[in-house]
Design a protein around this motif. Structure first.
Motif, PDB file in Angstrom:
ATOM      1  N   GLU A  98       0.659  -1.327  -0.088  1.00  0.00           N
ATOM      2  CA  GLU A  98       0.061  -0.082   0.060  1.00  0.00           C
ATOM      3  C   GLU A  98       0.876   1.302   0.042  1.00  0.00           C
ATOM      4  O   GLU A  98       0.667   2.285  -0.718  1.00  0.00           O
TER       5      GLU A  98
ATOM      6  N   ARG B 126       2.341   1.876  -3.617  1.00  0.00           N
ATOM      7  CA  ARG B 126       1.556   2.278  -4.387  1.00  0.00           C
ATOM      8  C   ARG B 126       1.176   3.878  -4.294  1.00  0.00           C
ATOM      9  O   ARG B 126       1.162   4.638  -5.132  1.00  0.00           O
TER      10      ARG B 126
ATOM     11  N   LEU C  35       7.732   2.020  -8.232  1.00  0.00           N
ATOM     12  CA  LEU C  35       7.335   1.370  -9.548  1.00  0.00           C
ATOM     13  C   LEU C  35       7.847  -0.055  -9.744  1.00  0.00           C
ATOM     14  O   LEU C  35       7.620  -1.127 -10.189  1.00  0.00           O
TER      15      LEU C  35
ATOM     16  N   LEU D 270       6.952  -2.721  -7.352  1.00  0.00           N
ATOM     17  CA  LEU D 270       5.676  -2.950  -7.820  1.00  0.00           C
ATOM     18  C   LEU D 270       5.892  -3.973  -8.992  1.00  0.00           C
ATOM     19  O   LEU D 270       4.752  -4.879  -9.152  1.00  0.00           O
TER      20      LEU D 270
ATOM     21  N   ASP E  75      -0.775  -8.538  -7.432  1.00  0.00           N
ATOM     22  CA  ASP E  75      -1.735  -7.536  -7.118  1.00  0.00           C
ATOM     23  C   ASP E  75      -2.341  -6.896  -8.375  1.00  0.00           C
ATOM     24  O   ASP E  75      -1.341  -6.353  -8.945  1.00  0.00           O
TER      25      ASP E  75
ATOM     26  N   ALA F 228      -1.708  -3.140  -8.575  1.00  0.00           N
ATOM     27  CA  ALA F 228      -0.392  -2.688  -8.986  1.00  0.00           C
ATOM     28  C   ALA F 228      -0.107  -2.582 -10.324  1.00  0.00           C
ATOM     29  O   ALA F 228       0.339  -1.705 -10.859  1.00  0.00           O
TER      30      ALA F 228
ATOM     31  N   LEU G  52      -1.747   0.196 -11.813  1.00  0.00           N
ATOM     32  CA  LEU G  52      -1.151   1.524 -11.287  1.00  0.00           C
ATOM     33  C   LEU G  52       0.118   1.679 -12.383  1.00  0.00           C
ATOM     34  O   LEU G  52       0.494   2.712 -12.726  1.00  0.00           O
TER      35      LEU G  52
END
Length: 420
Positions: free
Chosen positions: A314, A317, A333, A336, A341, A344, A347
């Protein structure tokens, strides 16, 4: 170097009107000065009478290089140090003399004279430092440095620092310098001792305890920062040191010092819950972008090793979007990339198109290509190769597409963070 070439170079030094050309020609002579018999008298004349002090210094260094061990050359260098009134000669030639004739008692005597009598503080400090280096273990040098350390006035901090650097293994002198670090009225003296002790290969337990005490108790904030830097440098994972670093890091004004403290904690106590909590706090609140990036990277690695939790994903992000500095956004980034997820992945696709920094967009494209390969990623890479306005970002999208990165239909690779 053959005779004609040496003669040509000597002629350029004598006659060229450009100072740079003269100095370059002299440097070439001084690479192998003893190979031509005409060089020694030529260098002597330059050292005594050339109007350019840089030429005089180079000539003296060339003599020392070509005729190391010759007592006549040592005597000539000592005389030029004593007689040449340009401070450049007194600054640069003593180190050459001390290096080439370290065991000569007359060299040590001249260094002591410079340390006491020279009008220039930098010359005095340089002489004290050379004395400590070439006279380590010499009782006479130790006695001289202690005498200077006990006197008020210029040179006291340098002398005390040299004692700490080279004679702290002696029980009496070690106790003396540790006392100076605590009770000297001049903060420069206290800081000099702490710095010198920290730079020793093994400061020892007494010095480590001193660093901790001064980092908390010294009345001067500059000395406390020097002591804290010593704690960082000599940190061995001991609980008291870790507690002090955790307590002090948030209040440090110097970002470089905060970064050093953070890295020391990560090196020695990466699994400490208090260190993890500090990382989360620094990732969001530190004023330095590089520190926020380091904290995010460390948290992501902990997550990849199975030590993270959903709050780390979390946080990543959130920082990938909200951090004002591109570096932490890139780090978040990349971390991630490969996350199972779905949020992610979405995003990453969003930031690959919408982030205002091209470096961040490139980082998002790479994270997708390596961490979420498939038809959707390949289509995005093709679209960015056509639509990206920044040539470097368009070229990277095209390169990833041509290399097949992102076209695979397999599972995510190179995952930096599992879970989320």
């Amino acid at each position: 170097m053959d005779g004609p070439l040496a003669a040509f170079l000597r002629e350029r030094v004598r006659t060229d009107r450009a100072p740079g050309v003269r100095r370059m020609a002299l440097q070439a002579i001084c690479l192998q000065p003893a190979e031509d018999p005409g060089n020694a008298p030529f260098l002597h004349r330059l050292a005594e009478s050339d109007p350019d002090p840089q030429v005089r210094v180079s000539a003296l260094a060339g003599l020392a290089r070509g005729w190391t061990g010759d007592p006549r050359v040592a005597e000539f260098l000592r005389r030029r140090i004593a007689e040449d009134r340009d401070p450049l000669v007194r600054l640069r030639v003593p180190p050459v003399l001390a290096l080439r004739w370290a065991g000569d008692p007359q060299v040590a005597r001249q260094l002591r004279d410079l340390a006491v009598e020279d009008a220039l503080p930098d010359v005095r400090a340089g002489a004290l430092a050379l004395l400590g280096q070439v006279g380590a273990g010499d009782p006479e040098v130790a006695a001289f440095l202690r005498e200077r350390a006990e006197q008020e006035g210029p040179g006291r901090a340098a002398a005390t620092g040299e004692l700490a650097a080279h004679f702290a293994d002696d029980p009496e002198l070690g106790a003396f310098v540790r006392d100076r670090a605590q009770s000297a009225s001049d903060p420069l003296v206290r800081a000099a001792v702490l710095t010198a002790l920290a730079n020793r290969q093994d400061p020892g337990p007494a010095a480590r305890a001193l660093f901790l005490e001064r980092a908390s108790a010294d009345p001067d904030p500059r000395v406390r920062e020097v002591a804290l830097a010593a704690v960082v440098r000599c940190h061995d994972g001991e609980q008291r040191a870790a507690a002090l670093l955790l307590e002090r890091v948030a209040g440090l004004r110097d970002a470089d010092v905060r970064l050093s403290v953070l890295r020391a904690l990560l090196a020695h106590r990466p699994d400490d819950p208090a260190v993890r909590a500090l990382l989360r706090e620094r990732a969001e609140r530190d004023a330095s972008g590089p520190i926020r990036a380091v904290a995010l990277h460390a948290l992501a690695r902990a997550g990849a090793d199975g030590a993270g939790d959903g709050t780390v994903a979390e946080l990543l992000r959130g920082r990938a979007v909200a951090d004002p500095d591109p570096l932490p956004r890139r780090v978040a980034l990349r971390a991630l990339g490969g996350s199972p997820d779905r949020a992610a992945v979405e995003l990453l696709r969003w930031r690959a198109v919408e982030d205002p920094d091209e470096g961040v967009r490139i980082a998002a494209l790479r994270a997708l290509a390596f961490g979420a390969p498939g038809a959707a990623t390949a289509a995005l890479l093709a679209a960015r190769a056509r639509a990206e306005l920044v040539p470097a970002a368009a070229a990277e999208a095209a390169r990833l597409l041509a290399a097949g990165e992102g076209a695979g239909a397999g599972t995510a690779r190179g995952s930096a963070l599992r879970g989320g």
